[in-house]
Design a protein around this motif. Structure first.
Motif, PDB file in Angstrom:
ATOM      1  N   TYR A  44      -9.179  31.894  43.637  1.00  0.00           N
ATOM      2  CA  TYR A  44      -8.231  32.963  43.924  1.00  0.00           C
ATOM      3  C   TYR A  44      -7.589  33.466  42.637  1.00  0.00           C
ATOM      4  CZ  TYR A  44      -4.710  29.300  43.254  1.00  0.00           C
ATOM      5  OH  TYR A  44      -3.951  28.296  42.727  1.00  0.00           O
ATOM      6  N   ILE A  45      -7.001  34.653  42.745  1.00  0.00           N
ATOM      7  CA  ILE A  45      -6.131  35.181  41.699  1.00  0.00           C
ATOM      8  C   ILE A  45      -4.793  35.512  42.352  1.00  0.00           C
ATOM      9  CG2 ILE A  45      -7.948  36.065  40.202  1.00  0.00           C
ATOM     10  CD1 ILE A  45      -7.494  38.830  41.414  1.00  0.00           C
ATOM     11  N   GLU A  46      -3.733  35.483  41.552  1.00  0.00           N
ATOM     12  CA  GLU A  46      -2.409  35.641  42.136  1.00  0.00           C
ATOM     13  C   GLU A  46      -1.470  36.332  41.164  1.00  0.00           C
ATOM     14  OE1 GLU A  46      -0.773  32.573  44.948  1.00  0.00           O
ATOM     15  OE2 GLU A  46       0.574  32.237  43.258  1.00  0.00           O
ATOM     16  N   LEU A  47      -0.635  37.206  41.671  1.00  0.00           N
ATOM     17  CA  LEU A  47       0.423  37.865  40.904  1.00  0.00           C
ATOM     18  C   LEU A  47       1.751  37.541  41.557  1.00  0.00           C
ATOM     19  CD1 LEU A  47      -1.179  41.394  40.346  1.00  0.00           C
ATOM     20  CD2 LEU A  47      -1.146  39.474  38.742  1.00  0.00           C
ATOM     21  N   SER A  48       2.759  37.191  40.730  1.00  0.00           N
ATOM     22  CA  SER A  48       4.053  36.808  41.274  1.00  0.00           C
ATOM     23  C   SER A  48       5.181  37.367  40.429  1.00  0.00           C
ATOM     24  CB  SER A  48       4.191  35.277  41.342  1.00  0.00           C
ATOM     25  OG  SER A  48       3.196  34.702  42.138  1.00  0.00           O
ATOM     26  N   GLN A  49       6.312  37.546  41.075  1.00  0.00           N
ATOM     27  CA  GLN A  49       7.546  37.922  40.398  1.00  0.00           C
ATOM     28  C   GLN A  49       8.600  36.872  40.759  1.00  0.00           C
ATOM     29  OE1 GLN A  49       7.722  40.546  38.302  1.00  0.00           O
ATOM     30  NE2 GLN A  49       9.781  39.911  37.706  1.00  0.00           N
ATOM     31  N   VAL A  50       9.249  36.293  39.732  1.00  0.00           N
ATOM     32  CA  VAL A  50      10.214  35.220  39.947  1.00  0.00           C
ATOM     33  C   VAL A  50      11.561  35.630  39.387  1.00  0.00           C
ATOM     34  CG1 VAL A  50      10.778  32.799  39.520  1.00  0.00           C
ATOM     35  CG2 VAL A  50       8.387  33.493  39.800  1.00  0.00           C
ATOM     36  N   LEU A  51      12.612  35.392  40.157  1.00  0.00           N
ATOM     37  CA  LEU A  51      13.979  35.669  39.734  1.00  0.00           C
ATOM     38  C   LEU A  51      14.746  34.356  39.713  1.00  0.00           C
ATOM     39  CD1 LEU A  51      16.304  38.531  40.769  1.00  0.00           C
ATOM     40  CD2 LEU A  51      17.097  36.193  41.130  1.00  0.00           C
ATOM     41  N   THR A  52      15.470  34.107  38.612  1.00  0.00           N
ATOM     42  CA  THR A  52      16.256  32.896  38.440  1.00  0.00           C
ATOM     43  C   THR A  52      17.707  33.259  38.170  1.00  0.00           C
ATOM     44  OG1 THR A  52      14.362  31.712  37.520  1.00  0.00           O
ATOM     45  CG2 THR A  52      16.525  30.781  37.093  1.00  0.00           C
ATOM     46  N   ALA A  53      18.632  32.629  38.904  1.00  0.00           N
ATOM     47  CA  ALA A  53      20.058  32.909  38.746  1.00  0.00           C
ATOM     48  C   ALA A  53      20.803  31.622  38.428  1.00  0.00           C
ATOM     49  CB  ALA A  53      20.631  33.537  40.008  1.00  0.00           C
ATOM     50  N   ASP A  54      21.547  31.603  37.314  1.00  0.00           N
ATOM     51  CA  ASP A  54      22.396  30.482  36.940  1.00  0.00           C
ATOM     52  C   ASP A  54      23.748  30.659  37.626  1.00  0.00           C
ATOM     53  OD1 ASP A  54      24.301  28.818  35.536  1.00  0.00           O
ATOM     54  OD2 ASP A  54      22.762  28.521  34.004  1.00  0.00           O
ATOM     55  N   VAL A  55      24.085  29.756  38.539  1.00  0.00           N
ATOM     56  CA  VAL A  55      25.296  29.920  39.336  1.00  0.00           C
ATOM     57  C   VAL A  55      26.545  29.815  38.469  1.00  0.00           C
ATOM     58  CG1 VAL A  55      26.645  28.933  41.232  1.00  0.00           C
ATOM     59  CG2 VAL A  55      24.151  29.046  41.403  1.00  0.00           C
ATOM     60  N   GLN A  56      26.540  28.917  37.448  1.00  0.00           N
ATOM     61  CA  GLN A  56      27.734  28.725  36.624  1.00  0.00           C
ATOM     62  C   GLN A  56      28.031  29.948  35.742  1.00  0.00           C
ATOM     63  OE1 GLN A  56      25.807  26.031  37.338  1.00  0.00           O
ATOM     64  NE2 GLN A  56      27.460  25.020  38.453  1.00  0.00           N
ATOM     65  N   SER A  57      27.004  30.420  35.045  1.00  0.00           N
ATOM     66  CA  SER A  57      27.221  31.513  34.098  1.00  0.00           C
ATOM     67  C   SER A  57      27.046  32.890  34.718  1.00  0.00           C
ATOM     68  CB  SER A  57      26.255  31.369  32.915  1.00  0.00           C
ATOM     69  OG  SER A  57      24.907  31.557  33.340  1.00  0.00           O
ATOM     70  N   GLY A  58      26.341  32.965  35.829  1.00  0.00           N
ATOM     71  CA  GLY A  58      26.050  34.253  36.436  1.00  0.00           C
ATOM     72  C   GLY A  58      24.864  34.959  35.828  1.00  0.00           C
ATOM     73  N   ASP A  59      24.202  34.332  34.852  1.00  0.00           N
ATOM     74  CA  ASP A  59      23.040  34.955  34.220  1.00  0.00           C
ATOM     75  C   ASP A  59      21.874  35.030  35.209  1.00  0.00           C
ATOM     76  OD1 ASP A  59      24.419  35.164  31.866  1.00  0.00           O
ATOM     77  OD2 ASP A  59      23.586  33.334  30.983  1.00  0.00           O
ATOM     78  N   VAL A  60      21.195  36.151  35.190  1.00  0.00           N
ATOM     79  CA  VAL A  60      20.025  36.360  36.039  1.00  0.00           C
ATOM     80  C   VAL A  60      18.840  36.682  35.141  1.00  0.00           C
ATOM     81  CG1 VAL A  60      18.975  37.720  37.868  1.00  0.00           C
ATOM     82  CG2 VAL A  60      21.411  37.153  37.976  1.00  0.00           C
ATOM     83  N   LEU A  61      17.787  35.877  35.240  1.00  0.00           N
ATOM     84  CA  LEU A  61      16.573  36.070  34.459  1.00  0.00           C
ATOM     85  C   LEU A  61      15.408  36.298  35.407  1.00  0.00           C
ATOM     86  CD1 LEU A  61      16.987  33.134  31.897  1.00  0.00           C
ATOM     87  CD2 LEU A  61      17.704  35.510  31.615  1.00  0.00           C
ATOM     88  N   THR A  62      14.398  36.971  34.908  1.00  0.00           N
ATOM     89  CA  THR A  62      13.217  37.212  35.718  1.00  0.00           C
ATOM     90  C   THR A  62      11.971  37.150  34.852  1.00  0.00           C
ATOM     91  OG1 THR A  62      12.180  38.717  37.317  1.00  0.00           O
ATOM     92  CG2 THR A  62      13.284  39.718  35.425  1.00  0.00           C
ATOM     93  N   TYR A  63      10.875  36.761  35.452  1.00  0.00           N
ATOM     94  CA  TYR A  63       9.598  36.786  34.745  1.00  0.00           C
ATOM     95  C   TYR A  63       8.476  37.044  35.745  1.00  0.00           C
ATOM     96  CZ  TYR A  63       8.746  31.941  36.346  1.00  0.00           C
ATOM     97  OH  TYR A  63       8.556  30.816  37.110  1.00  0.00           O
ATOM     98  N   SER A  64       7.380  37.555  35.225  1.00  0.00           N
ATOM     99  CA  SER A  64       6.188  37.813  36.033  1.00  0.00           C
ATOM    100  C   SER A  64       5.116  36.803  35.653  1.00  0.00           C
ATOM    101  CB  SER A  64       5.673  39.233  35.785  1.00  0.00           C
ATOM    102  OG  SER A  64       6.672  40.192  36.053  1.00  0.00           O
ATOM    103  N   SER A  65       4.210  36.557  36.577  1.00  0.00           N
ATOM    104  CA  SER A  65       3.121  35.630  36.274  1.00  0.00           C
ATOM    105  C   SER A  65       1.818  36.147  36.865  1.00  0.00           C
ATOM    106  CB  SER A  65       3.426  34.235  36.820  1.00  0.00           C
ATOM    107  OG  SER A  65       3.254  34.182  38.214  1.00  0.00           O
ATOM    108  N   ALA A  66       0.748  35.880  36.134  1.00  0.00           N
ATOM    109  CA  ALA A  66      -0.611  36.144  36.603  1.00  0.00           C
ATOM    110  C   ALA A  66      -1.354  34.820  36.577  1.00  0.00           C
ATOM    111  CB  ALA A  66      -1.304  37.167  35.714  1.00  0.00           C
ATOM    112  N   ALA A  67      -1.998  34.472  37.675  1.00  0.00           N
ATOM    113  CA  ALA A  67      -2.606  33.156  37.791  1.00  0.00           C
ATOM    114  C   ALA A  67      -4.002  33.261  38.379  1.00  0.00           C
ATOM    115  CB  ALA A  67      -1.745  32.237  38.648  1.00  0.00           C
ATOM    116  N   ALA A  68      -4.823  32.273  38.030  1.00  0.00           N
ATOM    117  CA  ALA A  68      -6.149  32.107  38.623  1.00  0.00           C
ATOM    118  C   ALA A  68      -6.320  30.635  38.932  1.00  0.00           C
ATOM    119  CB  ALA A  68      -7.247  32.582  37.670  1.00  0.00           C
ATOM    120  N   GLY A  69      -6.889  30.348  40.098  1.00  0.00           N
ATOM    121  CA  GLY A  69      -7.038  28.942  40.471  1.00  0.00           C
ATOM    122  C   GLY A  69      -8.124  28.747  41.496  1.00  0.00           C
ATOM    123  N   VAL A  70      -8.253  27.493  41.921  1.00  0.00           N
ATOM    124  CA  VAL A  70      -9.261  27.164  42.919  1.00  0.00           C
ATOM    125  C   VAL A  70      -8.812  25.921  43.680  1.00  0.00           C
ATOM    126  CG1 VAL A  70     -10.611  25.737  41.323  1.00  0.00           C
ATOM    127  CG2 VAL A  70     -11.723  26.728  43.335  1.00  0.00           C
TER     128      VAL A  70
END
Length: 544
Positions: A44-70
């Protein structure tokens, strides 16, 4: 990057070889291909979008990923392969985070070369905490704090034969383990540096000959021996363990037997000194690893040479239940080991193991890897622990699963005495699977009394638990959930608590599938600010 490419090439080679091996396993050019043959390979191949939020600081980060697997399973008369492998490239959107390559996977394979002779292989790629004093992230996504990539694999022959009542068994395994350096560990400033594991080559050989009770004599008797050698690149660490023993089994009834064994063991662990600067501080290379002093003699970290023994009881009231408990003297103190296996039905399994052994990170990883079920559950929840926690079997019964937490609580270059208990429960009902794992691990470290080496004589321990649930909701939708809790105490710093939970829903539309995952985790250490993080993932997968 070259290591990632090498891992990918190795996986591709294995996948290319599987179909050919499966087709030719009956020696008839594939004419009996439809009989005794089950092959399921799903790349398979896969595309994802991930959002990360730090509760203490309020910082919000995001990253995308492209993956291949079996995901693959091959079962024929001569070939058995179970594999879940994935390569992922993460594209960071934040200037404070970088791109990353991540390889995760678990594999085991067996090729039956001839009657009683097989070639076995297996491997794991995952991410792990490195310094037990430091940060305790549960999600190993784009978080690199105190996180290392771990790659390990083994290969070797197994012989099972005999003559009449005499049974003969032998096996040899060669394994290689590689660990990358971690990101910032979060250890308090001014704390002494611990060495970072680099790589090791491990060799394990075992052999036994014996007979069961009631065949040659009323009692059973087995003579066995083994050798373990682990060579690390760091400081020339060398672990060499050679043993031989004789075990006897005397049945007292149809269900109970007493057992006892006595053996001789010679174990030596040694290393060289780190190079020191003018202030007496170990010199490190660009990756944070100690530089070996070229003029250092080899120094003993741990050594034992003598007789050891143990005795116990075996209780087997039915083919579905087996209990074994031992007590003895080994490593200069009392030693307790045992196991419980309970499988009331094919869909329910309970396994408990109590262990006590002196080993290294490389040898413990190999021991635990070979204890995993041949057929395992591979989760779609990418926010959860990927094979670094508990892995559950797909059928329950006697292959309930096993936990790797005691291995990955931290990565150490030192030899240590590892004692603990692991328990796993697996339940399968139709399309639903429930798994629970828990355990306790204690390690006492042995290292040469060299300048700058602070781990000598210290101990660490961990408690861990994990609950996994998976089910189908209708024909095209599935739901997975993971709960996990850990406690780490290094003896060098205050203990760390970590908790985490994830949940995901997957929906398939033919070959195309979508996944939504949510997760939250927190870890706490006295004297430092708590860290709580929430994550969300939206992904799409195309299966060929």
């Amino acid at each position: 990057m070259m290591r990632v490419i090498s891992a990918g090439v190795a996986l591709a080679t294995l996948l290319a070889a599987m179909p050919a091996a499966a087709q030719d396993d009956n020696g008839d050019g594939g004419k009996s291909r439809g009989r005794d043959r089950k092959v399921a390979i799903a790349p398979y191949i896969e595309l994802s979008q991930v959002l990360t939020a730090d509760v203490q600081s309020g910082d919000v980060l995001t990253y995308s990923s492209a993956a291949a697997g079996v995901d693959a399973s091959v079962e024929t008369r001569r070939v058995s392969v179970n594999l879940s492998a994935r390569y992922e490239h993460q594209f960071a959107w934040d200037k404070n985070s970088g791109d990353a390559d991540v390889v995760t996977g678990l594999a085991n394979a067996q090729v039956r070369v001839a009657r009683g002779l097989s070639l076995d292989a297996g491997g794991i790629a995952t991410r792990s905490r490195n310094d037990i004093r430091g940060a305790a992230p549960v999600f190993f996504g784009n978080d690199r704090d105190n996180v290392s990539n771990v790659y390990s694999g083994y290969v070797g022959p197994t012989l099972t034969t005999g003559s009449g009542p005499i049974a003969i068994n032998a096996a040899y395994r060669f394994a290689y383990t590689k660990v990358t350096e971690p990101g910032p560990t979060g250890v308090a400033p001014g704390s002494p540096r611990l060495d970072y594991f680099d790589d090791s080559k491990t060799q394990i050989a075992t052999a036994s000959v014996g007979f069961k009770s009631g065949t040659v004599a009323p009692f059973g008797l087995t003579a066995s021996g083994g050798w373990t050698r682990d060579d690390q690149s760091q400081l020339g660490n060398r672990f060499d363990d050679l043993y031989g023993r004789v075990d006897a089994v005397m049945p007292l009834s149809a269900n109970i037997a007493v057992v006892g064994g006595v053996g001789y063991e010679k174990l030596t662990s040694s290393a060289r000194d780190p190079l020191l600067d003018s202030a007496g501080v170990p010199v490190t290379d660009s990756r944070g690893r100690f530089v070996t002093d070229p003029n250092s003699p080899r120094r003993i970290a741990y050594q034992t040479d003598g007789i050891y023994w143990d005795a116990g009881v075996v209780w087997r009231p039915s083919p579905r239940t087996a209990l074994e408990a031992h007590v003895g003297r080994r490593y200069g103190s009392w030693s307790y080991t045992g196991s419980l296996s309970y499988a009331p039905t094919r869909s329910v399994g309970v396994q408990v193991g109590v262990y006590d052994t002196v080993e290294t990170f490389g040898s413990q990883l190999q021991r635990s890897l070979r204890g995993l079920p041949a057929q395992f559950t591979a989760t779609r929840d990418l926010l959860a622990q990927q094979f670094s926690g508990c892995t559950f079997g797909t059928t329950g019964g006697s292959a309930a699963g096993a936990c790797m937490n005691s291995v990955f609580q931290s990565v150490s270059t030192a030899t240590y005495r590892s004692r603990g208990v692991d328990a796993v429960v697996s339940l399968t009902r139709g399309s639903s699977t429930l798994g629970f794992g828990a355990g306790y691990s204690n390690r006492k470290f042995y290292a040469p009394n060299s300048p700058g080496v602070v781990i000598i004589g210290t101990s660490d321990e961990s408690y861990y638990a994990q609950l996994f649930y998976s089910t189908s909701i209708g024909q095209h939708t599935s739901f997975n959930a993971d709960l996990f809790a850990n406690y780490f105490d290094s003896g060098l710093a205050p203990g760390i608590y970590s908790l985490g939970a994830t949940g995901s829903v997957s929906r398939s539309f033919g070959r195309l599938g979508t996944t939504v995952s949510l997760g939250a985790y927190t870890f706490s250490q006295k004297g430092q600010e708590d860290q709580t993080t929430a994550q969300a993932l939206l992904g799409a997968r195309y299966q060929f």
